[in-house]
Design a protein around this motif. Structure first.
Motif, PDB file in Angstrom:
ATOM      1  N   CYS A   1      -5.790   1.054   5.623  1.00 37.86           N
ATOM      2  CA  CYS A   1      -6.059   2.497   5.591  1.00 37.86           C
ATOM      3  C   CYS A   1      -7.156   2.917   4.618  1.00 37.86           C
ATOM      4  O   CYS A   1      -7.554   4.078   4.601  1.00 37.86           O
ATOM      5  CB  CYS A   1      -4.777   3.272   5.281  1.00 37.86           C
ATOM      6  SG  CYS A   1      -4.244   3.150   3.551  1.00 37.86           S
ATOM      7  N   GLY A   2      -7.625   1.997   3.764  1.00 40.29           N
ATOM      8  CA  GLY A   2      -8.688   2.330   2.819  1.00 40.29           C
ATOM      9  C   GLY A   2      -8.211   2.904   1.497  1.00 40.29           C
ATOM     10  O   GLY A   2      -9.014   3.158   0.603  1.00 40.29           O
ATOM     11  N   SER A   3      -6.917   3.093   1.327  1.00 42.66           N
ATOM     12  CA  SER A   3      -6.369   3.625   0.084  1.00 42.66           C
ATOM     13  C   SER A   3      -6.533   2.613  -1.057  1.00 42.66           C
ATOM     14  O   SER A   3      -6.507   1.407  -0.842  1.00 42.66           O
ATOM     15  CB  SER A   3      -4.882   3.940   0.267  1.00 42.66           C
ATOM     16  OG  SER A   3      -4.272   4.245  -0.976  1.00 42.66           O
ATOM     17  N   TYR A   4      -6.674   3.131  -2.270  1.00 38.07           N
ATOM     18  CA  TYR A   4      -6.743   2.262  -3.454  1.00 38.07           C
ATOM     19  C   TYR A   4      -5.407   2.217  -4.192  1.00 38.07           C
ATOM     20  O   TYR A   4      -5.317   1.672  -5.265  1.00 38.07           O
ATOM     21  CB  TYR A   4      -7.853   2.738  -4.398  1.00 38.07           C
ATOM     22  CG  TYR A   4      -9.221   2.347  -3.917  1.00 38.07           C
ATOM     23  CD1 TYR A   4      -9.780   1.127  -4.276  1.00 38.07           C
ATOM     24  CD2 TYR A   4      -9.954   3.180  -3.086  1.00 38.07           C
ATOM     25  CE1 TYR A   4     -11.037   0.749  -3.832  1.00 38.07           C
ATOM     26  CE2 TYR A   4     -11.207   2.817  -2.636  1.00 38.07           C
ATOM     27  CZ  TYR A   4     -11.743   1.603  -3.005  1.00 38.07           C
ATOM     28  OH  TYR A   4     -12.984   1.224  -2.559  1.00 38.07           O
ATOM     29  N   GLN A   5      -4.381   2.779  -3.609  1.00 38.39           N
ATOM     30  CA  GLN A   5      -3.060   2.795  -4.233  1.00 38.39           C
ATOM     31  C   GLN A   5      -2.263   1.570  -3.795  1.00 38.39           C
ATOM     32  O   GLN A   5      -1.336   1.662  -2.996  1.00 38.39           O
ATOM     33  CB  GLN A   5      -2.316   4.081  -3.874  1.00 38.39           C
ATOM     34  CG  GLN A   5      -2.979   5.323  -4.414  1.00 38.39           C
ATOM     35  CD  GLN A   5      -2.217   6.565  -4.027  1.00 38.39           C
ATOM     36  OE1 GLN A   5      -1.591   6.622  -2.974  1.00 38.39           O
ATOM     37  NE2 GLN A   5      -2.264   7.558  -4.886  1.00 38.39           N
ATOM     38  N   LEU A   6      -2.647   0.430  -4.361  1.00 40.25           N
ATOM     39  CA  LEU A   6      -2.009  -0.839  -4.012  1.00 40.25           C
ATOM     40  C   LEU A   6      -1.231  -1.374  -5.201  1.00 40.25           C
ATOM     41  O   LEU A   6      -1.712  -1.346  -6.332  1.00 40.25           O
ATOM     42  CB  LEU A   6      -3.052  -1.877  -3.601  1.00 40.25           C
ATOM     43  CG  LEU A   6      -3.867  -1.561  -2.352  1.00 40.25           C
ATOM     44  CD1 LEU A   6      -4.959  -2.597  -2.158  1.00 40.25           C
ATOM     45  CD2 LEU A   6      -2.984  -1.488  -1.135  1.00 40.25           C
ATOM     46  N   GLN A   7      -0.047  -1.871  -4.917  1.00 40.63           N
ATOM     47  CA  GLN A   7       0.764  -2.529  -5.938  1.00 40.63           C
ATOM     48  C   GLN A   7       0.855  -4.005  -5.559  1.00 40.63           C
ATOM     49  O   GLN A   7       1.369  -4.363  -4.498  1.00 40.63           O
ATOM     50  CB  GLN A   7       2.163  -1.923  -5.989  1.00 40.63           C
ATOM     51  CG  GLN A   7       3.035  -2.558  -7.034  1.00 40.63           C
ATOM     52  CD  GLN A   7       4.389  -1.871  -7.132  1.00 40.63           C
ATOM     53  OE1 GLN A   7       4.614  -0.803  -6.581  1.00 40.63           O
ATOM     54  NE2 GLN A   7       5.291  -2.509  -7.830  1.00 40.63           N
ATOM     55  N   VAL A   8       0.326  -4.866  -6.431  1.00 39.84           N
ATOM     56  CA  VAL A   8       0.308  -6.305  -6.158  1.00 39.84           C
ATOM     57  C   VAL A   8       1.746  -6.827  -6.072  1.00 39.84           C
ATOM     58  O   VAL A   8       2.573  -6.539  -6.931  1.00 39.84           O
ATOM     59  CB  VAL A   8      -0.466  -7.067  -7.249  1.00 39.84           C
ATOM     60  CG1 VAL A   8      -0.337  -8.569  -7.063  1.00 39.84           C
ATOM     61  CG2 VAL A   8      -1.933  -6.651  -7.237  1.00 39.84           C
ATOM     62  N   THR A   9       2.027  -7.596  -5.026  1.00 37.56           N
ATOM     63  CA  THR A   9       3.366  -8.170  -4.825  1.00 37.56           C
ATOM     64  C   THR A   9       3.362  -9.691  -4.786  1.00 37.56           C
ATOM     65  O   THR A   9       4.416 -10.314  -4.842  1.00 37.56           O
ATOM     66  CB  THR A   9       3.994  -7.640  -3.515  1.00 37.56           C
ATOM     67  OG1 THR A   9       3.114  -7.944  -2.425  1.00 37.56           O
ATOM     68  CG2 THR A   9       4.236  -6.139  -3.576  1.00 37.56           C
ATOM     69  N   GLY A  10       2.193 -10.312  -4.704  1.00 38.32           N
ATOM     70  CA  GLY A  10       2.139 -11.771  -4.664  1.00 38.32           C
ATOM     71  C   GLY A  10       0.730 -12.283  -4.828  1.00 38.32           C
ATOM     72  O   GLY A  10      -0.232 -11.536  -4.705  1.00 38.32           O
TER      73      GLY A  10
ATOM     74  N   CYS B   1       0.846  -1.186   0.000  1.00 38.12           N
ATOM     75  CA  CYS B   1       0.000   0.000   0.000  1.00 38.12           C
ATOM     76  C   CYS B   1       0.884   1.241   0.000  1.00 38.12           C
ATOM     77  O   CYS B   1       1.696   1.432   0.913  1.00 38.12           O
ATOM     78  CB  CYS B   1      -0.919   0.016   1.216  1.00 38.12           C
ATOM     79  SG  CYS B   1      -1.945   1.513   1.273  1.00 38.12           S
ATOM     80  N   MET B   2       0.725   2.044  -1.020  1.00 39.30           N
ATOM     81  CA  MET B   2       1.506   3.280  -1.101  1.00 39.30           C
ATOM     82  C   MET B   2       0.966   4.336  -0.143  1.00 39.30           C
ATOM     83  O   MET B   2       1.671   5.263   0.231  1.00 39.30           O
ATOM     84  CB  MET B   2       1.504   3.793  -2.535  1.00 39.30           C
ATOM     85  CG  MET B   2       2.287   2.877  -3.467  1.00 39.30           C
ATOM     86  SD  MET B   2       2.265   3.473  -5.145  1.00 39.30           S
ATOM     87  CE  MET B   2       1.531   2.050  -5.937  1.00 39.30           C
ATOM     88  N   GLY B   3      -0.280   4.168   0.271  1.00 38.17           N
ATOM     89  CA  GLY B   3      -0.889   5.122   1.193  1.00 38.17           C
ATOM     90  C   GLY B   3      -0.352   5.017   2.607  1.00 38.17           C
ATOM     91  O   GLY B   3      -0.058   6.021   3.253  1.00 38.17           O
ATOM     92  N   CYS B   4      -0.189   3.806   3.105  1.00 37.34           N
ATOM     93  CA  CYS B   4       0.256   3.632   4.496  1.00 37.34           C
ATOM     94  C   CYS B   4       1.583   2.880   4.602  1.00 37.34           C
ATOM     95  O   CYS B   4       2.012   2.539   5.708  1.00 37.34           O
ATOM     96  CB  CYS B   4      -0.827   2.943   5.325  1.00 37.34           C
ATOM     97  SG  CYS B   4      -1.199   1.234   4.845  1.00 37.34           S
TER      98      CYS B   4
ATOM     99  N   CYS C   1      -7.148  -0.887   0.529  1.00 43.60           N
ATOM    100  CA  CYS C   1      -6.223  -1.379   1.548  1.00 43.60           C
ATOM    101  C   CYS C   1      -7.016  -1.673   2.820  1.00 43.60           C
ATOM    102  O   CYS C   1      -7.761  -0.815   3.294  1.00 43.60           O
ATOM    103  CB  CYS C   1      -5.157  -0.323   1.830  1.00 43.60           C
ATOM    104  SG  CYS C   1      -4.085  -0.726   3.233  1.00 43.60           S
ATOM    105  N   PRO C   2      -6.870  -2.866   3.383  1.00 43.43           N
ATOM    106  CA  PRO C   2      -7.600  -3.183   4.611  1.00 43.43           C
ATOM    107  C   PRO C   2      -7.097  -2.395   5.823  1.00 43.43           C
ATOM    108  O   PRO C   2      -7.795  -2.292   6.821  1.00 43.43           O
ATOM    109  CB  PRO C   2      -7.373  -4.683   4.795  1.00 43.43           C
ATOM    110  CG  PRO C   2      -6.186  -5.020   3.977  1.00 43.43           C
ATOM    111  CD  PRO C   2      -6.107  -4.006   2.882  1.00 43.43           C
TER     112      PRO C   2
END
Length: 113
Positions: free
Chosen positions: A92-101, A73-76, A89-90
């Motif tokens: 912080c709620g941000s949608y700025q997620l980069q899949v890692t696995g 999560c780039m947000g938190c 993101c569970p």
């Protein structure tokens, strides 16, 4: 159903390993399937039985280990577990997620004779 093609690929891997390592029978194939891989474990089980029927893996057990999806999560600045893409993101709620696995599917191990 792309699971049929995936199972055909798994059988190719098994048969190549049989040639390399000189085993004559496969008792079990253990797969890791990521939650984000777009592969249905139930369909894999059905297709594997059909594809393996006339091969060295005839009658082999298919064991599936489902691995979670993970993202950064780039947000938190936290690594989090996700069930599907495009969810928040569970933490912080941000949608700025980069899949890692969780996108992978691999043969983890073979039980052979």
């Amino acid at each position: 159903m792309h699971e049929m093609a995936l199972c055909e690929g798994i059988i190719e891997i098994v048969e190549e390993e049989a040639r390399k390592r000189a085993f004559s029978r496969v008792r079990a194939v253990c797969l890791e399937i990521g939650a984000l891989s777009h592969v249905a474990p139930e369909a894999m089980t059905f297709c594997f039985e059909a594809v393996a029927a006339s091969t060295i893996a005839r009658g082999a057990r298919l064991e599936i280990i489902e691995t979670p999806g993970t993202a950064w999560c780039m947000g938190c600045s936290t690594s989090v577990e996700i069930k599907q893409r495009y969810e928040p993101c569970p933490a912080c709620g941000s949608y700025q997620l980069q899949v890692t696995g969780g996108e992978e599917m691999r043969v983890r191990e073979l039980e052979v004779d």
